[in-house]
Motif scaffolding. Structure first.
Motif, mmCIF file in Angstrom:
data_model
loop_
_atom_site.group_PDB
_atom_site.id
_atom_site.type_symbol
_atom_site.label_atom_id
_atom_site.label_comp_id
_atom_site.label_asym_id
_atom_site.label_seq_id
_atom_site.Cartn_x
_atom_site.Cartn_y
_atom_site.Cartn_z
ATOM 1 N N LEU A 125 15.336 7.416 4.748
ATOM 2 C CA LEU A 125 14.242 6.901 3.924
ATOM 3 C C LEU A 125 14.370 7.352 2.476
ATOM 4 C CD1 LEU A 125 10.859 7.039 5.890
ATOM 5 C CD2 LEU A 125 12.122 5.030 5.095
ATOM 6 N N ILE A 155 10.296 2.185 8.072
ATOM 7 C CA ILE A 155 10.261 1.498 6.776
ATOM 8 C C ILE A 155 8.891 0.887 6.529
ATOM 9 C CG2 ILE A 155 11.193 -0.499 5.529
ATOM 10 C CD1 ILE A 155 13.896 0.178 6.963
ATOM 11 N N ILE A 193 16.677 4.953 0.731
ATOM 12 C CA ILE A 193 16.005 3.674 0.515
ATOM 13 C C ILE A 193 15.035 3.774 -0.659
ATOM 14 C CG2 ILE A 193 14.313 2.074 1.494
ATOM 15 C CD1 ILE A 193 15.622 2.578 4.213
ATOM 16 N N GLU A 194 14.265 4.825 -0.704
ATOM 17 C CA GLU A 194 13.276 4.989 -1.770
ATOM 18 C C GLU A 194 13.940 5.133 -3.132
ATOM 19 O OE1 GLU A 194 11.166 8.296 -0.184
ATOM 20 O OE2 GLU A 194 9.927 7.058 1.147
ATOM 21 N N VAL A 218 12.987 -3.715 1.018
ATOM 22 C CA VAL A 218 13.829 -3.833 2.211
ATOM 23 C C VAL A 218 13.692 -5.246 2.768
ATOM 24 C CG1 VAL A 218 14.280 -3.037 4.553
ATOM 25 C CG2 VAL A 218 13.707 -1.380 2.761
ATOM 26 N N ALA A 230 6.468 3.599 5.617
ATOM 27 C CA ALA A 230 6.742 4.174 4.294
ATOM 28 C C ALA A 230 6.492 3.184 3.165
ATOM 29 C CB ALA A 230 8.177 4.668 4.236
ATOM 30 N N GLU A 231 6.222 1.927 3.508
ATOM 31 C CA GLU A 231 5.950 0.874 2.518
ATOM 32 C C GLU A 231 7.096 0.747 1.509
ATOM 33 O OE1 GLU A 231 2.144 1.632 0.804
ATOM 34 O OE2 GLU A 231 1.059 1.262 2.670
ATOM 35 N N CYS A 232 8.196 0.170 1.987
ATOM 36 C CA CYS A 232 9.384 -0.058 1.155
ATOM 37 C C CYS A 232 9.548 -1.568 0.971
ATOM 38 C CB CYS A 232 10.617 0.536 1.814
ATOM 39 S SG CYS A 232 10.471 2.306 2.196
ATOM 40 N N GLY A 272 14.980 1.746 -4.152
ATOM 41 C CA GLY A 272 13.781 0.945 -4.370
ATOM 42 C C GLY A 272 13.188 1.166 -5.748
ATOM 43 N N GLN A 273 13.483 2.310 -6.350
ATOM 44 C CA GLN A 273 12.976 2.630 -7.682
ATOM 45 C C GLN A 273 13.916 2.165 -8.792
ATOM 46 O OE1 GLN A 273 12.411 6.880 -7.579
ATOM 47 N NE2 GLN A 273 11.009 6.777 -5.835
#
Length: 232
Positions: A36, A67, A39-40, A75, A70-72, A43-44
């Motif tokens: 995660l 996911i 991914i984060e 994705v 975690a609110e991604c 995502g930024q």
């Protein structure tokens, strides 16, 4: 920054060298699964248009749940990988829609924005780029526990991820590798096999791959140390 980048996060490893029944990408670091954090980070990043996560077939639903919780939002989907890392990347590539693609190990949780940017800029300048750091130690070539050569350390770099490429070129490299039954150790090796050049962008020694229990201990120490520094 134009959103022209797809990111494949490979989270399909096993815990064999970690010595755990749990797959290493799902091991928790400061209360969150390792993958995660990768991914984060992407995502930024301003150029990211979509993230494709590749995991084991039995872990797809579990991955999707992590996911979702975690609110991604970037994705796009979670897909099942193959028996080898290379096969897993290829499965992710089949769903990429952007002209540029980066591949990142889901167990490199400390990737920073400046490192992603360095790889992105070098990728766009040269067409293919990998993060890497100069080797610190003297390296020996050994056969049957006997040293047979000592390469010049100044020419040796330790390769990391992300690795970035033109999507069409990486897809062609993977297709040709499949046709030739060739298995490489990373994606840049497949590009090199086509005769193309791959440039190096300066990485960081903190961008470690969590593979052994010692790596995880270091990662926990790193987080605790930086938290104390931030609080002081």
């Amino acid at each position: 920054m134009e959103r022209n980048l797809s990111v494949i996060v490979v989270a399909a490893g096993r815990g064999s060298r970690m010595g755990t029944k749990e797959s290493k990408q799902f091991l928790e670091l400061d209360g969150r699964p390792l993958f995660l954090r990768s991914i984060e980070a992407f995502g930024q990043f301003g150029a990211t248009a979509e993230i494709i996560v590749v995991t084991g077939e039995a872990d797809v639903e579990r991955c999707e749940r992590y996911i979702r919780d975690a609110e991604c939002p970037l994705v796009k989907l979670v897909v099942a990988g193959g028996s080898e890392r290379q096969h897993s990347v290829y499965e992710g590539l089949k769903h990429v829609t952007s002209p540029w693609v980066m591949v990142h190990d889901g167990v490199r949780p400390f990737i920073q924005q400046e490192q992603i940017l360095a790889c992105y800029e070098e990728m766009q300048r040269s067409g293919a780029a990998v993060l890497a750091v100069p080797v610190k130690d003297t390296i020996k070539v050994v056969e049957n526990r006997t040293i047979i050569d000592t390469p010049d350390r100044s020419a040796l770099w330790a390769i990391q991820t992300p690795q970035g490429f033109r999507t069409e070129e990486l897809l062609r490299a993977h297709k040709e590798a499949v046709a030739a039954d060739f298995l490489g150790t990373d994606d840049s090796m497949l590009i090199e096999r086509l005769g193309a050049s791959v440039s190096v962008a300066q990485g960081s020694y903190t961008n470690i791959k969590i593979t052994t229990p010692e790596d995880l201990n270091y990662a926990e120490f790193w987080i605790q140390t930086h938290r104390k520094e931030a609080e002081s």
